[in-house]
Design an enzyme around this catalytic site. Structure first.
Site, short mmCIF file in Angstrom:
data_model
loop_
_atom_site.label_atom_id
_atom_site.label_comp_id
_atom_site.label_asym_id
_atom_site.label_seq_id
_atom_site.Cartn_x
_atom_site.Cartn_y
_atom_site.Cartn_z
NE ARG A 113 -4.23 -1.67 10.30
CZ ARG A 113 -3.16 -1.10 9.76
NH1 ARG A 113 -3.18 0.17 9.44
NH2 ARG A 113 -2.08 -1.81 9.52
NE ARG A 132 7.71 -3.14 5.66
CZ ARG A 132 6.40 -2.81 5.66
NH1 ARG A 132 5.87 -2.28 4.58
NH2 ARG A 132 5.65 -3.03 6.71
NE ARG A 151 6.61 -0.94 10.02
CZ ARG A 151 5.46 -0.88 9.36
NH1 ARG A 151 5.40 -0.26 8.18
NH2 ARG A 151 4.38 -1.44 9.85
CE LYS A 154 -2.22 -1.05 3.83
NZ LYS A 154 -1.83 -2.38 4.30
NE ARG A 174 2.37 -5.40 11.08
CZ ARG A 174 3.39 -5.14 10.25
NH1 ARG A 174 4.57 -5.71 10.46
NH2 ARG A 174 3.24 -4.32 9.25
#
Ligand code: AMP
Length: 369
Positions: free
Chosen positions: A268, A307, A313, A193, A325
Site C-alpha cells: 500500500r 457491506r 467491520r 479485491k 480510507r
C-alpha cells in the site's frame, strides 16, 4: 549475478563481510592459544584462500600445513572421502587447529578425525569459516564457527562448483529458478479485491494473503500485533510500514512451497512495494503483475456501506471512515500505479459489473502474462 558452467549464482556474502568474519576467528583463536605455537592445518582445496588470509592476520608465530581431501562431486557432498595428501609431518604433542572453509554433512570432518586418531596431538580443534547446521549429521564438536549459513550451495573464496568459482573473493549462492506466479491485486477499498481473490486462488492454485484479513484475525485473537493494528484500522489509517512488512514476510514464509501468491491489500506504500520486491528476490522470484480493479469513488462508498450492514467491520460502518480510507488510498497507495507501470507490470481492469464478468476480465489478463 554470475554464471558457472550451467548454473547461476547470486551475491551472498561480500568480501568485506568475509574479512570481518576471518578477523573475528583469528582474534578468538589467538586469544585461546596464548603463548603456544599452533599448527594450522588447512583442508585442500577449498580452504586455501581462508588459510592464507587467516595466517596473514594471525598476530603471533604459527605453523601452517595442509592435507588434501576430496568429497564434493558437483553440488553434492559425497560419503566417499578420498585422502589425496595426508599428514607429512609429526604433530605429536602439538596444538592443532583444523582450518576448514565449510562444514556441511560432516563427512570430511569424520575423515579428519580418523587421520588424527593416532597422531598423539596435544589438542585438536576445529575451526570452520562456514557451517550449515541443517546439513550437519555428526557429533564432532566445532570449536570455532565463522558464520552459520542456510543449507544452500555456495561458491567463491576457495569454494567451487565443478572446478570453477574458487578464485572469487566473495561468496555467491546458487540461484534456483522458481516458477511462481505472484500477483498484486490492487484497487481502492471496496473494489472487490477479496471477492475476486477467492476465485483467482482456486483457478491458478495460488495462496491468497490479505493483510487486512491477517490484521483482523490478530485483533480477534487479541494478539500484540492485533492490538497495535486496531488503533490505526479503526480510524481508517494505514498500519505502520515496518509492522505490516514484517507480518507479510512471516505469512509468505509460512507458505514456502506455494505455486505463487495473490497479495491483496499489500503493498500500500512505496516502502512496502520495495520490501515486497526484496522478498521476492530472496526467493529467486518476482511480482509478475499488479492487477488493479478500477471503480468510481461513489460506487465504492455505496458498496462499503452495504457491506457494513452485515460484515461487522467497524471501518465499514460509517461514511466518514469509508471516505478517509478512500482518501488514504489516493494519498499513499495510488502512487504504486507508477511503481508497477515503470516495470511494465500494471494492468487496469474495469471493476464495475457482475462478479463473474469481472472474474473473466481478470482471467484474461492473467492468461496473457
Ligand atoms: P483492507 O481489509 O485491505 O481494507 O484493510 C483494512 C485495514 O487494515 C486498512 O485500512 C489498514 O488500516 C490495515 N491494512 C491492511 N493492509 C495494510 C497495508 N498493506 N499497510 C498498512 N495498513 C494495512
Amino acid at each position: 549475478m554470475i554464471k558457472l558452467h550451467d548454473l547461476s549464482f547470486k551475491p551472498f556474502i561480500s568480501e568485506q563481510d568475509v574479512d570481518v568474519t576471518v578477523q573475528r576467528m583469528v582474534d578468538e583463536i589467538a586469544n585461546d592459544m596464548q603463548d603456544e605455537i599452533p599448527v594450522f592445518v588447512g583442508i585442500l582445496n577449498g580452504s586455501f584462500m581462508f588459510v592464507s588470509d587467516f595466517v596473514k592476520k594471525y598476530p603471533k608465530p604459527c605453523e601452517v600445513t595442509f592435507i588434501k581431501l576430496a568429497s564434493y562431486e558437483g553440488l553434492k557432498s559425497s560419503e566417499d572421502i578420498q585422502r589425496l595428501i595426508g599428514l607429512t609431518q609429526d604433530l605429536s604433542g602439538r596444538k592443532v587447529v583444523i582450518l576448514e572453509d565449510i562444514i556441511d554433512s560432516g563427512n570430511t570432518l569424520e575423515a579428519i578425525h580418523r587421520i588424527f586418531k593416532n597422531e598423539n596431538v596435544d589438542e585438536l580443534k576445529i575451526a570452520t569459516l562456514f557451517y550449515k547446521p541443517e546439513a550437519y549429521k555428526k557429533d564432532y564438536k566445532l570449536h570455532y564457527v565463522g558464520r552459520e549459513i542456510p543449507n544452500k550451495f555456495i561458491v567463491g573464496y576457495g569454494l567451487d562448483y565443478n572446478g570453477l568459482g574458487r578464485d572469487l573473493p566473495a561468496i555467491y549462492q546458487l540461484k534456483t529458478t522458481q516458477y511462481m506466479t505472484n500477483l498484486v491485486l490492487f484497487g481502492p477499498p471496496g473494489a472487490g479485491k477479496g471477492t475476486q481473490a477467492e476465485f483467482l486462488k482456486d483457478t491458478y492454485n495460488l495462496v491468497h494473503i490479505s493483510t487486512g484479513d491477517v490484521f483482523r484475525f490478530n485483533i480477534k485473537n487479541e494478539t500484540a500485533l492485533g492490538m497495535l493494528a486496531k488503533s490505526y484500522m479503526d480510524k481508517g489509517e494505514l498500519v505502520p510500514d515496518q509492522v505490516t512488512i514484517d507480518m507479510l514476510n512471516a505469512e509468505v514464509e509460512k507458505n514456502a512451497d506455494a505455486n505463487g501468491f495473490i497479495f491483496d491489500g499489500f503493498p500500500r506504500t512505496n516502502a512496502q512495494a520495495e520490501a515486497l520486491d526484496k522478498l521476492m528476490d530472496s526467493k529467486d522470484s518476482q511480482i509478475n503483475a499488479m492487477i488493479a480493479l478500477e471503480v468510481d469513488d461513489e460506487v465504492l462508498v455505496q458498496r462499503l456501506l452495504e457491506r457494513g450492514k452485515t460484515s461487522g467491520r467497524k471501518d465499514d460502518a460509517n461514511e466518514s471512515i469509508i471516505r478517509s480510507r478512500i482518501t488514504e488510498y489516493y494519498k499513499k497507495t495510488a502512487v504504486l500505479k507508477d511503481y508497477y507501470t515503470a516495470q511494465d507490470k500494471y494492468f487496469g481492469v474495469d471493476g464495475v459489473g457482475s462478479i463473474q464478468d469481472i472474474t473473466e476480465r481478470l482471467n484474461t489478463v492473467i492468461d496473457t502474462l
